[in-house]
Design an enzyme around this catalytic site. Structure first.
Site, PDB file in Angstrom:
ATOM      1  N   ARG A  40       0.849  -1.198   0.000  1.00  0.00           N
ATOM      2  CA  ARG A  40       0.000   0.000   0.000  1.00  0.00           C
ATOM      3  C   ARG A  40       0.882   1.245   0.000  1.00  0.00           C
ATOM      4  O   ARG A  40       2.004   1.218   0.495  1.00  0.00           O
ATOM      5  CB  ARG A  40      -0.920   0.018   1.212  1.00  0.00           C
ATOM      6  N   GLU A  45      -6.507   7.343   7.893  1.00  0.00           N
ATOM      7  CA  GLU A  45      -5.376   8.124   8.435  1.00  0.00           C
ATOM      8  C   GLU A  45      -4.837   9.120   7.399  1.00  0.00           C
ATOM      9  O   GLU A  45      -4.472  10.245   7.726  1.00  0.00           O
ATOM     10  CB  GLU A  45      -4.280   7.170   8.894  1.00  0.00           C
ATOM     11  N   ARG A  64      -5.327   5.597   0.823  1.00  0.00           N
ATOM     12  CA  ARG A  64      -4.421   4.476   0.992  1.00  0.00           C
ATOM     13  C   ARG A  64      -4.706   3.585  -0.213  1.00  0.00           C
ATOM     14  O   ARG A  64      -5.814   3.053  -0.344  1.00  0.00           O
ATOM     15  CB  ARG A  64      -4.694   3.716   2.297  1.00  0.00           C
ATOM     16  N   CYS A 108       1.256  10.825   9.413  1.00  0.00           N
ATOM     17  CA  CYS A 108       2.179  10.267  10.414  1.00  0.00           C
ATOM     18  C   CYS A 108       3.590  10.304   9.840  1.00  0.00           C
ATOM     19  O   CYS A 108       3.809   9.868   8.708  1.00  0.00           O
ATOM     20  CB  CYS A 108       1.779   8.836  10.751  1.00  0.00           C
ATOM     21  N   THR A 141       5.970   8.417  10.208  1.00  0.00           N
ATOM     22  CA  THR A 141       6.501   7.087   9.845  1.00  0.00           C
ATOM     23  C   THR A 141       6.189   6.731   8.394  1.00  0.00           C
ATOM     24  O   THR A 141       6.748   5.794   7.848  1.00  0.00           O
ATOM     25  CB  THR A 141       5.907   5.969  10.736  1.00  0.00           C
ATOM     26  N   ARG A 187       4.119   0.589   2.361  1.00  0.00           N
ATOM     27  CA  ARG A 187       4.332  -0.556   3.258  1.00  0.00           C
ATOM     28  C   ARG A 187       4.055  -1.813   2.440  1.00  0.00           C
ATOM     29  O   ARG A 187       2.942  -2.024   1.967  1.00  0.00           O
ATOM     30  CB  ARG A 187       3.411  -0.492   4.476  1.00  0.00           C
ATOM     31  N   ARG A 237       4.376  -7.180  12.638  1.00  0.00           N
ATOM     32  CA  ARG A 237       3.054  -6.785  13.166  1.00  0.00           C
ATOM     33  C   ARG A 237       2.215  -8.036  13.372  1.00  0.00           C
ATOM     34  O   ARG A 237       2.553  -9.115  12.878  1.00  0.00           O
ATOM     35  CB  ARG A 237       2.317  -5.849  12.190  1.00  0.00           C
ATOM     36  N   GLU A 271      -1.259  -3.193  12.696  1.00  0.00           N
ATOM     37  CA  GLU A 271      -0.524  -2.562  13.792  1.00  0.00           C
ATOM     38  C   GLU A 271      -1.316  -2.682  15.093  1.00  0.00           C
ATOM     39  O   GLU A 271      -2.542  -2.625  15.099  1.00  0.00           O
ATOM     40  CB  GLU A 271      -0.298  -1.089  13.455  1.00  0.00           C
TER      41      GLU A 271
HETATM   42  P1  ADP Z   1      -1.519  -0.145   7.004  1.00  0.00           P
HETATM   43  O1  ADP Z   1      -0.764  -1.167   6.285  1.00  0.00           O
HETATM   44  O2  ADP Z   1      -2.576   0.390   6.149  1.00  0.00           O
HETATM   45  O3  ADP Z   1      -0.603   0.851   7.593  1.00  0.00           O
HETATM   46  P2  ADP Z   1      -2.489  -1.944   9.171  1.00  0.00           P
HETATM   47  O4  ADP Z   1      -1.226  -2.454   9.760  1.00  0.00           O
HETATM   48  O5  ADP Z   1      -3.537  -1.493  10.112  1.00  0.00           O
HETATM   49  O6  ADP Z   1      -2.281  -0.659   8.281  1.00  0.00           O
HETATM   50  O7  ADP Z   1      -3.071  -3.036   8.199  1.00  0.00           O
HETATM   51  C1  ADP Z   1      -4.274  -2.844   7.537  1.00  0.00           C
HETATM   52  C2  ADP Z   1      -4.945  -4.148   7.159  1.00  0.00           C
HETATM   53  O8  ADP Z   1      -4.199  -4.794   6.148  1.00  0.00           O
HETATM   54  C3  ADP Z   1      -5.040  -5.136   8.322  1.00  0.00           C
HETATM   55  O9  ADP Z   1      -6.287  -5.796   8.257  1.00  0.00           O
HETATM   56  C4  ADP Z   1      -3.936  -6.118   8.012  1.00  0.00           C
HETATM   57  O10 ADP Z   1      -4.142  -7.404   8.559  1.00  0.00           O
HETATM   58  C5  ADP Z   1      -4.004  -6.142   6.508  1.00  0.00           C
HETATM   59  N1  ADP Z   1      -2.771  -6.653   5.892  1.00  0.00           N
HETATM   60  C6  ADP Z   1      -1.537  -6.149   6.002  1.00  0.00           C
HETATM   61  N2  ADP Z   1      -0.654  -6.883   5.315  1.00  0.00           N
HETATM   62  C7  ADP Z   1      -1.359  -7.908   4.759  1.00  0.00           C
HETATM   63  C8  ADP Z   1      -1.021  -9.006   3.921  1.00  0.00           C
HETATM   64  N3  ADP Z   1       0.232  -9.225   3.502  1.00  0.00           N
HETATM   65  N4  ADP Z   1      -2.011  -9.835   3.537  1.00  0.00           N
HETATM   66  C9  ADP Z   1      -3.293  -9.626   3.931  1.00  0.00           C
HETATM   67  N5  ADP Z   1      -3.665  -8.614   4.711  1.00  0.00           N
HETATM   68  C10 ADP Z   1      -2.729  -7.751   5.119  1.00  0.00           C
HETATM   69  N1  ILO Z   2       0.607   7.167  16.587  1.00  0.00           N
HETATM   70  C1  ILO Z   2       0.871   5.776  16.839  1.00  0.00           C
HETATM   71  C2  ILO Z   2       1.092   4.997  15.557  1.00  0.00           C
HETATM   72  C3  ILO Z   2       2.330   5.358  14.804  1.00  0.00           C
HETATM   73  C4  ILO Z   2       2.635   4.610  13.541  1.00  0.00           C
HETATM   74  N2  ILO Z   2       1.506   3.982  12.921  1.00  0.00           N
HETATM   75  C5  ILO Z   2       0.668   4.548  12.077  1.00  0.00           C
HETATM   76  C6  ILO Z   2      -0.533   3.778  11.755  1.00  0.00           C
HETATM   77  N3  ILO Z   2       0.841   5.595  11.565  1.00  0.00           N
HETATM   78  C7  ILO Z   2       2.103   5.665  17.730  1.00  0.00           C
HETATM   79  O1  ILO Z   2       2.790   6.667  17.923  1.00  0.00           O
HETATM   80  O2  ILO Z   2       2.352   4.553  18.236  1.00  0.00           O
END
Ligand code: ADP
Ligand code: ILO
Length: 342
Positions: free
Chosen positions: A112, A211, A215, A257, A259, A266, A295, A300
């Site tokens: 993403r 966020e 995305r 953010c 990060t 990601r 994660r 996260e």
């Molecule tokens: P983001 O990647 O958008 O920063 P999250 O860590 O919250 O945020 O992940 C968003 C969603 O994407 C979650 O439901 C997570 O389980 C899913 N996800 C992340 N990586 C994978 C993957 N490789 N395969 C399937 N689902 C994934």
């Molecule tokens: N504000 C949260 C998450 C930081 C990084 N993650 C994301 C989704 N941006 C923290 O400081 O732990």
């Protein structure tokens, strides 16, 4: 506004770099859209268990609050204040390695990127009207995507609870009520202006006004990183013809953010490592070497289930997109090798 008190056990980067001196310099500053230091640090002050603790309300938050933002960015991404980010989204330079030929370890792959529209404040600072305007603009562009990318936009406010639950469970939709985003002001007027677009196969998706304003997500079952990346590049090429994204010469794509700055990318796999998962030291040694992050299975701040982990790049700024995929590939290769050895 007084200097915030952080509990002793607090390890956030905010608590580390918001010294009383930095606070004094920044406390009365406002960005070009009127975003304040108080707003930028609210999430980390309300939640001392934050890893980072700050959010930007607009692109100008990064230079305006630089004495706080720069050291946080440097520690998270290893990106020096005088460095300049380079993007490489022109072509698919990535040379894939066959990681899991029998399909025994990698369950799914997802890449993403975060994007925000040029000229609008970011989630923590945007007004209700501006958010709706962003949703409208993005929706118009999404609904004319061609070929395999074409699909439908689903406003969150019109989605049935059972559909929402199942989309979240299947990893397609964002979770609701993130407390860090709530404190940062990102969830104001929820669910208005939020939604999800997906194509028929649900392998190309766009989250709107979570966020970040967009995305952009490509995902599928299995470990074919190359195919997932090719679909993402194709979608970006289409979206960039009509949408202009907030971009900075030094910091790359601007996100709420710190990060996510830079590539805002990601790239992750869901991977079964039940044995290595029990050997925390070895597991962390390998991921650290390849600049990867671990994660849980629901993203996260979630935990792993049945030895399945979400492994992704930690750095997004100061590295190019192909470098990120290279790190992920080499790291996953090493993780699978270690799992097999145990
Ligand atoms: P983001 O990647 O958008 O920063 P999250 O860590 O919250 O945020 O992940 C968003 C969603 O994407 C979650 O439901 C997570 O389980 C899913 N996800 C992340 N990586 C994978 C993957 N490789 N395969 C399937 N689902 C994934
Ligand atoms: N504000 C949260 C998450 C930081 C990084 N993650 C994301 C989704 N941006 C923290 O400081 O732990």
């Amino acid at each position: 506004m007084c200097y915030p008190k952080f509990p002793e056990e607090c390890t956030s980067l905010l608590s580390k770099y918001l010294t009383p001196e930095v606070f004094d310099v920044l406390k009365d500053k406002r960005t070009s859209t009127g975003f304040t230091l108080n707003q930028a640090i609210r999430s980390g002050v309300e939640h001392p268990d934050s890893g980072i603790g700050v959010y930007a309300g607009d692109a100008d938050s990064y230079p305006t609050f630089a004495p706080l933002m720069d050291p946080i960015i440097e520690e998270y991404h290893g990106f020096k204040p005088h460095s300049c980010h380079k993007i490489n989204l022109k072509s698919n330079h990535f040379i894939p390695k066959i990681l899991d030929p029998e399909g025994k370890y990698i369950l799914s792959t997802r890449i993403r990127v975060g994007r925000n529209l040029k000229g609008y404040p970011l989630g923590p600072g945007i007004s209700r009207e501006q958010r709706l305007e962003v949703a409208q603009k993005v929706r118009q562009v999404l609904t004319v995507l061609p070929d395999d990318l074409s699909g439908m936009f689903y406003p969150l406010s019109e989605m049935e609870a059972s559909i929402k639950r199942s989309l979240i469970k299947d990893h397609f939709l964002f979770k609701e009520g993130d407390r860090f985003l709530e404190a940062a002001g990102v969830n104001r007027h929820w669910p208005e202006g939020r939604g999800i677009f997906h194509n028929k196969d649900k392998n190309f998706l766009v989250w709107v006004n979570e966020e970040d304003q967009l995305r952009i997500i490509s995902m599928e079952k299995g470990g074919d990183i190359s195919s997932v990346y090719a679909r993402l590049l194709k979608a970006l090429r289409h979206l960039e013809t009509t949408l202009e994204f907030e971009f900075d010469e030094r910091l790359g794509y601007i996100t709420s953010c710190p990060t996510n700055l830079g590539t805002a990318m990601r790239a992750s796999v869901h991977i079964a490592l039940p044995k290595l998962g029990e050997r925390k030291k070895q597991f962390h040694r390998i991921t650290k070497k390849h600049h990867l992050q671990i994660r849980g299975i629901h993203g996260e701040h979630s935990t792993s289930k049945e030895g399945i982990y979400d492994i992704s790049n930690k750095r997004r700024l100061g590295v190019t997109e192909p470098q990120i995929l290279h790190d992920l590939t080499e790291g996953v290769y090493a993780l699978i090798h270690a799992e097999k050895q145990i």
